[in-house]
Design an enzyme around this catalytic site. Sequence first.
Site, short mmCIF file in Angstrom:
data_model
loop_
_atom_site.label_atom_id
_atom_site.label_comp_id
_atom_site.label_asym_id
_atom_site.label_seq_id
_atom_site.Cartn_x
_atom_site.Cartn_y
_atom_site.Cartn_z
N THR A 59 0.84 -1.20 0.00
CA THR A 59 0.00 0.00 0.00
C THR A 59 0.87 1.25 0.00
OG1 THR A 59 -1.75 -1.17 1.20
CG2 THR A 59 -1.78 1.24 1.29
N ARG A 89 5.79 -7.06 -7.04
CA ARG A 89 5.72 -8.51 -7.19
C ARG A 89 4.29 -8.96 -7.46
NH1 ARG A 89 7.11 -10.39 -1.82
NH2 ARG A 89 6.08 -8.46 -1.26
N LYS A 120 -4.19 -13.70 3.59
CA LYS A 120 -4.29 -12.29 3.25
C LYS A 120 -5.56 -11.94 2.49
CE LYS A 120 -0.43 -10.25 2.02
NZ LYS A 120 0.84 -9.96 1.34
N ALA A 160 9.94 -13.83 0.40
CA ALA A 160 11.24 -13.47 0.96
C ALA A 160 11.62 -14.30 2.17
CB ALA A 160 11.26 -12.00 1.34
N PHE A 165 -3.11 4.77 10.97
CA PHE A 165 -4.40 4.17 11.31
C PHE A 165 -5.21 5.18 12.11
CE2 PHE A 165 -2.44 0.37 9.92
CZ PHE A 165 -3.42 -0.60 9.76
N TRP A 197 -3.52 5.00 2.39
CA TRP A 197 -4.65 4.07 2.41
C TRP A 197 -5.96 4.84 2.32
CZ3 TRP A 197 -9.10 3.05 5.05
CH2 TRP A 197 -9.67 1.78 4.85
#
Length: 555
Positions: free
Chosen positions: A72, A93, A104, A272, A381, A409
């Site tokens: 994001t 990716r 997710k 990763a 947030f 976001w």
Amino acid sequence: MPLSDIEIAQSCQMEPITKVAERVGLSEDSLELYGRYKAKVDIHSLADAPARGKLILVTAINPTPAGEGKTTTSVGLADALNASGRNAMLALREPSLGPVFGVKGGAAGGGYAQVVPMEDINLHFTGDFHAIGAANNLLAAMIDNHIKQGNSLGIDPRRVTWHRCVDMNDRQLRHVVDGMGGIADGVPREDSFDITVASEIMAVFCLATDLADLKERLGRMVVAYTYDRKPVTAADINAQGAMCALLKDAIKPNLVQTLEHTPAFVHGGPFANIAHGCNSVQATTCALKLADYVVTEAGFGADLGAEKFLDIKCRAAGLTPDAVVLVATVRALKYNGGVAKADLGQENLAALEAGLPNLLRHVSNIRDVYGLPVVVAINAFPTDTAAELALVEAKCRELGVNVALSEVWAKGGEGGLALADEVVRLCDEPADFRFAYELDAPLASKIEAIAQRVYHADGVDFTPKATRELAQLEELGFGGLPVCMAKTQYSFSDDPAKLGAPEDFRVSVRNVRVSAGAGFVVALTGDIMTMPGLPRVPAAEKIDVTPDGKITGLF
């Protein structure tokens, strides 16, 4: 009620991909269209173009259930750079179906900082991962067929190191016995499956510079050992040509766009924690020829993704990052400080201070180990308090590192303007980029360098099996390769329960294997697995499609 990520993405008015391509000087002749909003790019027209862009790496603290928002932030930063009058591109990716259906539920960014078409990118996209899986399993079939048809190479069936793969979290396939049934059904042997993104072909795919390099790398892959312990390669099986044929279209970078129409390459995608965690070299280098600023990301925390991006990908491709963005959230830092997920919305300065060492260690690594300028991006947030944000900023300033609040976001590119300005400033600062270890060191020393310099471990314990494997790889001439650590993403250590910035620990290496085509040696630590499993309630249970073909529940 706020819109979900998929609802935001589906409400977006996408531009035709030909118009998006024009923005960075790509003509329609260089595109292979996959509908109106996706295309593969024929890079031959860019072969002689110089790289002009500044390379910005986005990484993060160790992931937590609270989320960090690395993709994001990457998307929002690129949008912010363009919104502020710069010329920027993304190089990201591709999501794996395993996490999409597992935990997710989607991996194309979030809120108003996403790449689209979100559903396509998260599901089958342009078929790259299917092509990689097909090439992987073709090689597996040819190995077993060679053994069945007389085994002229003298392959020891107990020492076949090549695994089959599927792009799904399926723990049932971690350890299998195949070839059962009778003489006509092959030679019975123990086998295993990896998730597709852990296949060496994924790494080869991502590190190859062109089709010829891809085929040469595929041929170098070690797939088995003979009875007298000599390595057998894919070229010995004569499989590299057919595998390359399956990958000849997949290797072309995929062009899509953000919600704000920023051009984005989304191509390749190894994890990763069990692979090298970067998008393709071709996508990154093409973007650097087309834009003034290229934002890319590396998987999981900086101890894994950034380490491998810098020590493996940059070394292999001759890349030098100009700036690093380290993403964190107040919520995740409080989680590292011992707060339960359910209580993360409450102000807790003591827990935040206890969790901050995780962030500060990553910052120190980027700046002091790798010599790169870094900014901390706090992914905002609504529950973050002014006192919490001030504490993060104060602690980072003690290290001489600036902090930028990222509100991408909720606001898209507009919410990342301050971060964009700081990144541009850092790109103009001098850097002293260096690697965490030198290639001429022994393999064990390289592993110890990563563990001690990046993880801050006291040292490394090698099992007797790993010690024998290291000696064999050195003897076979693989000692000069870089190292790809397979380690839990949740901790600097190899124990996922050790949060924050643990001290007084050692890393255990249980197994070492060579990825000769990719050009690195993999060291498996702790209990890390190359085939994940689904959680108790997988995201797949919430994903559906309406009678008119609209996908729901993806995130």
